[in-house]
Scaffold this active site. Sequence first.
Site, PDB file in Angstrom:
ATOM      1  N   ASP A 120       2.829  -3.661 -10.620  1.00  0.00           N
ATOM      2  CA  ASP A 120       1.576  -3.439 -11.339  1.00  0.00           C
ATOM      3  C   ASP A 120       1.814  -2.439 -12.454  1.00  0.00           C
ATOM      4  O   ASP A 120       2.788  -1.690 -12.437  1.00  0.00           O
ATOM      5  CB  ASP A 120       0.517  -2.838 -10.406  1.00  0.00           C
ATOM      6  CG  ASP A 120      -0.004  -3.815  -9.380  1.00  0.00           C
ATOM      7  OD1 ASP A 120       0.169  -5.033  -9.581  1.00  0.00           O
ATOM      8  OD2 ASP A 120      -0.583  -3.365  -8.389  1.00  0.00           O
ATOM      9  N   ASP A 122       0.265   0.776 -13.505  1.00  0.00           N
ATOM     10  CA  ASP A 122      -0.652   1.843 -13.123  1.00  0.00           C
ATOM     11  C   ASP A 122      -0.907   2.712 -14.347  1.00  0.00           C
ATOM     12  O   ASP A 122       0.032   3.126 -15.034  1.00  0.00           O
ATOM     13  CB  ASP A 122      -0.061   2.697 -11.995  1.00  0.00           C
ATOM     14  CG  ASP A 122       0.113   1.907 -10.717  1.00  0.00           C
ATOM     15  OD1 ASP A 122      -0.767   1.092 -10.400  1.00  0.00           O
ATOM     16  OD2 ASP A 122       1.130   2.105 -10.029  1.00  0.00           O
TER      17      ASP A 122
END
Length: 183
Positions: A120, A122
């Site tokens: 991901d 972040d």
Amino acid sequence: MRPHDLLRLDAPLRPAGVPGWVAAALAETPWVVVRRATAAAGTIPVGVRGPTRADRFAVELDPATVAEVVRPEDLAERPGLPALDRARDVLAPTGWAWGPTGGVGFQLATGRPTVTAASDLDLVIRVPALPPRGRLGEVHAALPHDADCLIETPDGAVALRELVSGATRVLLRTPTGPRLVPA
């Protein structure tokens, strides 16, 4: 120092009673991340990243061992990751202080490969007060789908996804622990 800031150590961190991987990880990459936690006076709550996502270790350190501080905002303009480039296109015009955290931030600060195709993105946005919900909704809709963004205020942090979900209560992350607060 604030949560998500990355700290390069100038002295070995050798806390007692730690898993064996902690010393090895710090010998290879002498960096830690500031945690959102309370700590003893004169210390900084930090986390050590290990070789896998499951390997994380919380410890407090003496500020005198810090050689360098890299904030997420310092990493926002670093090139090389397409998702970060897309996030920059969305967030730079807002004027908000923002930057990558997690694996992307760690990799950009340290040069140690931590990001995979499944990682991901972040992000943290640091603001003195919560921006209008409509503006947050626009930003959320424009960010890459794999972006996991926290809005950091002086009171704590809230996930952007929660703020724009229409929920009546959201989880506020504070140094003393999470709290449900009105949205």
